[in-house]
Design a protein around this motif. Structure first.
Motif, PDB file in Angstrom:
ATOM      1  N   UNK A   1      44.208  45.384  53.656  1.00  0.00           N
ATOM      2  CA  UNK A   1      43.131  45.895  53.444  1.00  0.00           C
ATOM      3  C   UNK A   1      42.695  44.840  52.146  1.00  0.00           C
ATOM      4  N   UNK A   2      41.267  44.907  52.258  1.00  0.00           N
ATOM      5  CA  UNK A   2      40.695  43.609  51.441  1.00  0.00           C
ATOM      6  C   UNK A   2      40.538  43.975  50.057  1.00  0.00           C
ATOM      7  N   UNK A   3      40.835  43.197  49.181  1.00  0.00           N
ATOM      8  CA  UNK A   3      40.552  43.725  47.681  1.00  0.00           C
ATOM      9  C   UNK A   3      39.261  43.241  47.430  1.00  0.00           C
ATOM     10  N   UNK A   4      38.674  44.605  46.650  1.00  0.00           N
ATOM     11  CA  UNK A   4      37.034  44.294  46.099  1.00  0.00           C
ATOM     12  C   UNK A   4      37.046  43.003  45.178  1.00  0.00           C
ATOM     13  N   UNK A   5      35.970  42.475  45.379  1.00  0.00           N
ATOM     14  CA  UNK A   5      35.867  41.076  44.729  1.00  0.00           C
ATOM     15  C   UNK A   5      35.022  41.465  43.517  1.00  0.00           C
ATOM     16  N   UNK A   6      35.831  42.165  42.413  1.00  0.00           N
ATOM     17  CA  UNK A   6      35.251  42.584  41.184  1.00  0.00           C
ATOM     18  C   UNK A   6      36.433  42.413  40.186  1.00  0.00           C
ATOM     19  N   UNK A   7      36.173  41.678  39.332  1.00  0.00           N
ATOM     20  CA  UNK A   7      37.458  41.438  38.171  1.00  0.00           C
ATOM     21  C   UNK A   7      37.648  42.645  37.307  1.00  0.00           C
ATOM     22  N   UNK A   8      36.583  43.507  37.281  1.00  0.00           N
ATOM     23  CA  UNK A   8      36.940  44.896  36.789  1.00  0.00           C
ATOM     24  C   UNK A   8      38.011  45.512  37.224  1.00  0.00           C
ATOM     25  N   UNK A   9      38.107  45.404  38.524  1.00  0.00           N
ATOM     26  CA  UNK A   9      39.284  45.979  39.466  1.00  0.00           C
ATOM     27  C   UNK A   9      40.481  45.623  39.044  1.00  0.00           C
ATOM     28  N   UNK A  10      40.718  44.323  38.615  1.00  0.00           N
ATOM     29  CA  UNK A  10      41.884  43.779  37.929  1.00  0.00           C
ATOM     30  C   UNK A  10      42.380  44.045  36.603  1.00  0.00           C
ATOM     31  N   UNK A  11      41.167  44.622  35.783  1.00  0.00           N
ATOM     32  CA  UNK A  11      41.469  44.861  34.517  1.00  0.00           C
ATOM     33  C   UNK A  11      42.074  43.652  33.680  1.00  0.00           C
ATOM     34  N   UNK A  12      41.596  42.501  33.848  1.00  0.00           N
ATOM     35  CA  UNK A  12      41.993  41.359  33.279  1.00  0.00           C
ATOM     36  C   UNK A  12      41.610  41.282  31.903  1.00  0.00           C
ATOM     37  N   UNK A  13      42.494  40.942  30.858  1.00  0.00           N
ATOM     38  CA  UNK A  13      42.143  40.729  29.385  1.00  0.00           C
ATOM     39  C   UNK A  13      41.268  39.368  29.436  1.00  0.00           C
ATOM     40  N   UNK A  14      40.246  39.185  28.551  1.00  0.00           N
ATOM     41  CA  UNK A  14      39.702  37.922  28.108  1.00  0.00           C
ATOM     42  C   UNK A  14      40.800  36.871  27.915  1.00  0.00           C
ATOM     43  N   UNK A  15      41.930  37.242  27.395  1.00  0.00           N
ATOM     44  CA  UNK A  15      42.845  36.151  27.283  1.00  0.00           C
ATOM     45  C   UNK A  15      43.487  35.508  28.585  1.00  0.00           C
ATOM     46  N   UNK A  16      43.758  36.543  29.419  1.00  0.00           N
ATOM     47  CA  UNK A  16      44.101  36.363  30.582  1.00  0.00           C
ATOM     48  C   UNK A  16      43.004  35.566  31.519  1.00  0.00           C
ATOM     49  N   UNK A  17      41.755  35.848  31.266  1.00  0.00           N
ATOM     50  CA  UNK A  17      40.730  34.986  31.993  1.00  0.00           C
ATOM     51  C   UNK A  17      40.652  33.883  31.635  1.00  0.00           C
TER      52      UNK A  17
END
Length: 260
Positions: free
Chosen positions: A1-17
C-alpha cells in the motif's frame, strides 16, 4: 500500500521535523545534537519517534520522505556568524529543547568559534546527495584522470579563486552575480552583503591561499565541484575555505561557501 505523501498523515511534531531537516542535510545524531544544543539521547528519541510514525526503519529515509513532501520549500537558515550570533530574523531564536521549533528550517548554535557564509549546506540537491550520492562515491571504481578532466579541474579551481578574490576585495555585489540559482534562492543580495561585512571584513587581508583538495560529488542534474583552500588572513591563522560550484548554462557558478 502506498503511503500518502502528506506530512499531516504522520503527525510529526515540529521538533521531529526540525531534527529530520538536519539529517537530510547530511548530519548524524551527534552533529545534530551539537547544532541544536541538545543531548544525543534527545535527538535519538526524536528520530525513533519519527521513524515509528512514518513506518520506516531508517532515519535518513524518514528525512528523505519529509523533504519530498515539503517539495523543496524548506528554506535553509540564514547562516551563523561567530559563536552563537545569528543573522536576520533568525538571530533571536535560541536552540533549546523546550522552545518551539522554527517553521522555516533549523538554525545552528555553535559552542566553538566557526564561520559560515552563504548557504548552510549549499542546496537541497546537496542535501539529497548526502542520502543518495555518497554511497555511489564509495562504490565507484577508480578511474585515471583524462586531459579533459584536468582542464575541467583547473577551470573550476580558477573560478573558485576568482570568486574568493572578489570577496577579499569586498565586492559583494560582483560576487553575488557570480552565484548560482540555488544560492540566490536562499540568500538575497542584501543578506549576502550584510553577512559578508560582518564575517569577512574582520578577518583582514588575505595573506596566502593554496588548494587543499578538489573533488566531484555526483548529484542531479550535473553534479557539484567542491574546492577547499587553506587560507591565512591578517587577523586569523590558517583556516579552510570551502567553495562549492555547479555548472549552469555552460558557466561555473558558486552555490555555497564555508569558512572555518
Amino acid at each position: 500500500m502506498t503511503m500518502p505523501m502528506n506530512d499531516a498523515h504522520w503527525a510529526l511534531t515540529e521538533k521531529e521535523k526540525q531534527t529530520l531537516r538536519l539529517i537530510v542535510r547530511g548530519h548524524d545524531a551527534k552533529s545534530t545534537a551539537r547544532s541544536l544544543g541538545l543531548s544525543v539521547h534527545t535527538i535519538n528519541e526524536r528520530l525513533r519517534d519519527a521513524r515509528r510514525k512514518m513506518a520506516v526503519s531508517s532515519s535518513r529515509e524518514a528525512a528523505r520522505l519529509l523533504l519530498q513532501v515539503e517539495g523543496g520549500a524548506v528554506v535553509a537558515p540564514i547562516p551563523d556568524l561567530l559563536g552563537d550570533e545569528g543573522i536576520g530574523e533568525d538571530a533571536a531564536r535560541a536552540a533549546a529543547d523546550q522552545g518551539a521549533a522554527p517553521i522555516d528550517g533549523v538554525g545552528r548554535a555553535f559552542r566553538q568559534p566557526r564561520i559560515i557564509i552563504g548557504v548552510l549546506v549549499m542546496t537541497l540537491a546537496l542535501a539529497l546527495l548526502a542520502l543518495t550520492a555518497l554511497p555511489q562515491i564509495a562504490s565507484a571504481p577508480a578511474t585515471t584522470p583524462s586531459a579533459s578532466d584536468a582542464a575541467t579541474d583547473a577551470a573550476v579551481v580558477d573560478m573558485a579563486r576568482q570568486w574568493l578574490a572578489l570577496v577579499d576585495e569586498g565586492r559583494w555585489d560582483d560576487s553575488y552575480r557570480m552565484t548560482g540559482t540555488a544560492f540566490r534562492k536562499l540568500n538575497t543580495a542584501q543578506v549576502w552583503a550584510t553577512t559578508s561585512e560582518k564575517v569577512r571584513v574582520p578577518l583582514g587581508a588575505m595573506i596566502s591561499r593554496t588548494v587543499a583538495s578538489h573533488e566531484f560529488l555526483p548529484a542531479p542534474p550535473h553534479g557539484y565541484e567542491v574546492v577547499k583552500f587553506r587560507t591565512r588572513f591578517a587577523n586569523k591563522a590558517e583556516t579552510v575555505e570551502t567553495v562549492t560550484l555547479a555548472r549552469e548554462d555552460g558557466v561555473w557558478r558558486v552555490v555555497g561557501v564555508m569558512i572555518g
